[in-house]
Scaffold this active site. Structure first.
Site, PDB file in Angstrom:
ATOM      1  N   ASP A 296       0.880  -1.165   0.000  1.00  0.00           N
ATOM      2  CA  ASP A 296       0.000   0.000   0.000  1.00  0.00           C
ATOM      3  C   ASP A 296       0.919   1.216   0.000  1.00  0.00           C
ATOM      4  OD1 ASP A 296      -1.410   2.233   0.779  1.00  0.00           O
ATOM      5  OD2 ASP A 296      -2.560   1.217   2.345  1.00  0.00           O
TER       6      ASP A 296
ATOM      7  N   TYR B   3     -10.544  15.786 -14.842  1.00  0.00           N
ATOM      8  CA  TYR B   3      -9.315  15.132 -14.361  1.00  0.00           C
ATOM      9  C   TYR B   3      -8.776  15.876 -13.128  1.00  0.00           C
ATOM     10  CZ  TYR B   3      -5.221  12.078 -14.766  1.00  0.00           C
ATOM     11  OH  TYR B   3      -4.252  11.136 -14.533  1.00  0.00           O
TER      12      TYR B   3
ATOM     13  N   LYS C 209      -0.311  14.702 -11.604  1.00  0.00           N
ATOM     14  CA  LYS C 209       0.512  14.206 -12.722  1.00  0.00           C
ATOM     15  C   LYS C 209       1.572  15.241 -13.119  1.00  0.00           C
ATOM     16  CE  LYS C 209      -1.259  10.064 -13.626  1.00  0.00           C
ATOM     17  NZ  LYS C 209      -0.523   8.846 -13.167  1.00  0.00           N
TER      18      LYS C 209
ATOM     19  N   ILE D 220      -7.357   4.626 -21.464  1.00  0.00           N
ATOM     20  CA  ILE D 220      -7.528   3.176 -21.542  1.00  0.00           C
ATOM     21  C   ILE D 220      -8.557   2.780 -20.489  1.00  0.00           C
ATOM     22  CG2 ILE D 220      -6.378   0.925 -21.284  1.00  0.00           C
ATOM     23  CD1 ILE D 220      -3.734   2.246 -22.014  1.00  0.00           C
TER      24      ILE D 220
HETATM   25  O1  0WE Z   1      -5.081   8.662 -14.209  1.00  0.00           O
HETATM   26  C1  0WE Z   1      -6.145   8.235 -14.580  1.00  0.00           C
HETATM   27  C2  0WE Z   1      -7.146   7.686 -13.580  1.00  0.00           C
HETATM   28  C3  0WE Z   1      -6.754   7.918 -12.187  1.00  0.00           C
HETATM   29  C4  0WE Z   1      -7.801   7.703 -11.150  1.00  0.00           C
HETATM   30  C5  0WE Z   1      -9.048   7.138 -11.363  1.00  0.00           C
HETATM   31  C6  0WE Z   1      -9.940   6.976 -10.308  1.00  0.00           C
HETATM   32  C7  0WE Z   1     -11.321   6.441 -10.480  1.00  0.00           C
HETATM   33  C8  0WE Z   1     -11.868   5.815  -9.232  1.00  0.00           C
HETATM   34  C9  0WE Z   1      -7.476   8.087  -9.884  1.00  0.00           C
HETATM   35  N1  0WE Z   1      -8.319   7.953  -8.852  1.00  0.00           N
HETATM   36  C10 0WE Z   1      -9.532   7.399  -9.045  1.00  0.00           C
HETATM   37  N2  0WE Z   1     -10.359   7.279  -7.970  1.00  0.00           N
HETATM   38  C11 0WE Z   1     -11.522   6.586  -8.007  1.00  0.00           C
HETATM   39  O2  0WE Z   1     -12.268   6.541  -7.009  1.00  0.00           O
HETATM   40  N3  0WE Z   1      -6.462   8.274 -15.915  1.00  0.00           N
HETATM   41  C12 0WE Z   1      -5.524   8.862 -16.846  1.00  0.00           C
HETATM   42  C13 0WE Z   1      -7.751   7.804 -16.459  1.00  0.00           C
HETATM   43  C14 0WE Z   1      -8.684   8.946 -16.452  1.00  0.00           C
HETATM   44  O3  0WE Z   1      -9.348   9.292 -15.324  1.00  0.00           O
HETATM   45  C15 0WE Z   1     -10.094  10.415 -15.617  1.00  0.00           C
HETATM   46  C16 0WE Z   1      -9.887  10.772 -16.938  1.00  0.00           C
HETATM   47  C17 0WE Z   1      -8.977   9.834 -17.484  1.00  0.00           C
HETATM   48  C18 0WE Z   1      -8.447   9.817 -18.867  1.00  0.00           C
HETATM   49  C19 0WE Z   1     -10.919  11.148 -14.788  1.00  0.00           C
HETATM   50  C20 0WE Z   1     -11.583  12.246 -15.308  1.00  0.00           C
HETATM   51  C21 0WE Z   1     -11.392  12.618 -16.614  1.00  0.00           C
HETATM   52  C22 0WE Z   1     -10.541  11.887 -17.448  1.00  0.00           C
END
Ligand code: 0WE
Length: 254
Positions: free
Chosen positions: A63, A154, A161, A190
């Site tokens: 973790d 995002y 990031k 993805i």
């Molecule tokens: O980095 C990511 C996803 C990261 C992520 C996703 C979640 C969903 C569930 C981080 N934390 C969480 N927490 C949760 O509870 N991506 C690049 C994929 C992604 O996520 C988005 C995107 C994209 C593309 C969220 C909003 C808009 C676009």
């Protein structure tokens, strides 16, 4: 066999859709000896099942919010291998509520947690990994366009990031003299576990597919091949970089 005789840690396999799993399979195909970690007992079953198709990988709980678990992971790696050639960091988290609405509304706690897990953890891993990389090494993380541009929803993940990509550059500067390279792959969207349930993700995928120069989704195996390049001696001249594996989406003005 680009990875023959190389040993590495992969953090971020949750299930067969994980980007980390695409990377794992490409590295295993090329002869790498692997340690996979699982975030918790709930995900350990997935990881154990996936690991059955690999050549006797080490499986450890990790973790990333826990310094103690990070220390324990590297103590085990030191015991078992005494040496490490690469690390893959493919984990991120922000509370679901922070990934909708305005970035403006981000709470201090959601900001802290997103940065802790999604950005700081790379530095925590690099700190522990570099003493084991006595013959040089390669560290890789995963980023996304939202770290450079505003992508709707995002939000705090984009800010995390950006911190992660800056961390790649500072770590590359610190570790370069030890022969350790640090890079990121910035993947197109993805449909992973992390992406499931994000509102509007499906329409984002369709938008990407129809506008990106290569006119197709990014998949975990093209990310895996880019990772293989950066983690193998093929990438020996590359450090501190963010490589876009997004079908060209990010070069388009609109
Ligand atoms: O980095 C990511 C996803 C990261 C992520 C996703 C979640 C969903 C569930 C981080 N934390 C969480 N927490 C949760 O509870 N991506 C690049 C994929 C992604 O996520 C988005 C995107 C994209 C593309 C969220 C909003 C808009 C676009």
């Amino acid at each position: 066999m680009l990875m023959q005789g190389k040993r590495g840690l992969i953090v971020g396999v949750a299930n067969k859709w994980s980007i980390a799993w695409g990377i794992t399979q490409k590295l295993a195909e090329q002869g790498a000896e692997l340690c996979l970690t699982y975030q918790n007992e709930r995900l350990s079953k997935n990881v154990r099942e996936l690991a059955e198709g690999l050549n006797n990988p080490l499986l450890l709980p990790l973790d990333l919010t826990s310094d103690k678990q990070i220390v324990m992971t590297f103590e085990r790696l030191k015991q078992e291998w005494g040496h490490l050639d690469f690390v893959v960091h493919a984990a991120a988290f922000a509370p679901r509520a922070a990934l909708e609405g305005q970035f403006l509304a981000t709470s201090r706690e959601d900001f802290r947690l997103a940065h802790d897990i999604s950005a700081y953890s790379l530095t925590a891993l690099a700190q522990m990994a570099h003493p084991l990389m006595s013959e040089g090494g390669s560290i890789l993380t995963l980023s996304y366009l939202g770290g450079q541009r505003v992508v709707p929803n995002y939000n705090v993940m984009g800010v995390a990031k950006a911190a992660l990509e800056a961390s790649v550059r500072y770590l590359a500067a610190d570790l370069g003299p030890e022969g350790i390279r640090v890079n990121a792959v910035s993947a197109g969207p993805i449909k992973t576990l992390a992406a499931s349930g994000i509102s509007g993700f499906g329409s984002m995928m369709r938008h990407h597919r129809s506008r990106t120069p290569l006119r197709k989704d990014t998949d975990i195996f093209e990310v895996g091949d880019a990772a293989l390049f950066l983690l193998s001696s093929m990438g020996r001249g590359v450090t501190g970089q963010v490589l876009y594996v997004d079908g060209g989406f990010s070069i388009m003005a609109e």
